[in-house]
Design an enzyme around this catalytic site. Structure first.
Site, PDB file in Angstrom:
ATOM      1  CG  HIS A 250      -5.998  11.902  -1.095  1.00 25.28           C
ATOM      2  ND1 HIS A 250      -5.756  10.680  -0.518  1.00 25.28           N
ATOM      3  CD2 HIS A 250      -4.789  12.505  -1.189  1.00 25.28           C
ATOM      4  CE1 HIS A 250      -4.469  10.549  -0.271  1.00 25.28           C
ATOM      5  NE2 HIS A 250      -3.850  11.640  -0.669  1.00 25.28           N
TER       6      HIS A 250
ATOM      7  CE  LYS B 140       5.747   9.301  -0.242  1.00 26.13           C
ATOM      8  NZ  LYS B 140       4.478  10.035  -0.224  1.00 26.13           N
TER       9      LYS B 140
ATOM     10  NE  ARG C  10      -1.286  16.477   4.330  1.00 19.79           N
ATOM     11  CZ  ARG C  10      -0.861  15.308   3.940  1.00 19.79           C
ATOM     12  NH1 ARG C  10      -1.395  14.228   4.412  1.00 19.79           N
ATOM     13  NH2 ARG C  10       0.127  15.206   3.079  1.00 19.79           N
TER      14      ARG C  10
ATOM     15  CB  SER D 128      -1.923   7.682   2.539  1.00 22.40           C
ATOM     16  OG  SER D 128      -2.757   8.347   1.635  1.00 22.40           O
TER      17      SER D 128
END
Ligand code: ADP
Length: 162
Positions: free
Chosen positions: A19, A43, A92, A130
């Protein structure tokens, strides 16, 4: 509308060097970036929004070009509220692309004035998320060098309590 403000939204549960790399590179393009922590109902988070914001604040070390905030609801509404035009997202692998493409297209459908800028992950950080950081840390694995020291410390504290 100011062109020089961008919003960098995400869960940041917790913030990683992946990040921070996107943030650092984003600051080459924008005068100010608002890191906006999303209240995400889907989440299950490890850190509260307040804790996540605090960890981001400690990680950016007083950089005056970065603001830390949180938001609930639609990103397009938040972006309008803070008078921004651009959203930054990191990419990514191919797996990120499909979801990001869908979200960016939906957001553009909701607000034609908003644009999402994608930044490709750096070679040193492409494998960091994460989620994997939390998984490794939960088994007492080493995540130093992948997250700021304060995050490493807080992860250890969280999992020691569990
Ligand atoms: P979300 O829950 O919205 O996916 P995250 O906190 O996981 O939010 O990530 C926020 C943004 O940062 C996303 O655009 C994500 O793709 C990007 N990001 C996360 N980790 C990395 C990394 N290692 N390299 C580049 N971008 C990343």
């Amino acid at each position: 509308m100011k062109k020089n403000i961008a919003v960098y939204p995400g869960s940041f549960d917790p913030i990683t060097y992946g990040h921070l790399d996107i943030l650092k590179r984003g600051l080459e393009l924008f005068d100010k970036i608002i890191v906006a922590v999303a209240y995400n109902v889907d989440k299950r988070a490890l850190f509260t929004v307040k804790e996540r914001m605090e960890l981001i604040r400690e990680s950016i070390k007083g950089n005056s070009h970065v603001e830390v905030d949180s938001f609930e609801g639609l990103l397009v509404d938040y972006v309008k509220k803070v008078n921004a035009r651009f959203v930054i997202r990191g990419l990514r692998a191919m797996s990120d692309f499909e979801n990001e493409f869908q979200m960016a297209s939906m957001n553009r459908n909701l607000n034609k004035d908003m644009d999402t800028i994608f930044m490709m992950t750096s070679k040193d950080y492409f494998f960091i998320s994460s989620r994997t950081i939390k998984e490794v840390a939960s088994f007492n694995g080493c995540v130093s060098g992948l997250v700021p020291e304060i995050v490493d410390k807080k992860l250890k504290e969280k999992f020691a309590k569990k």
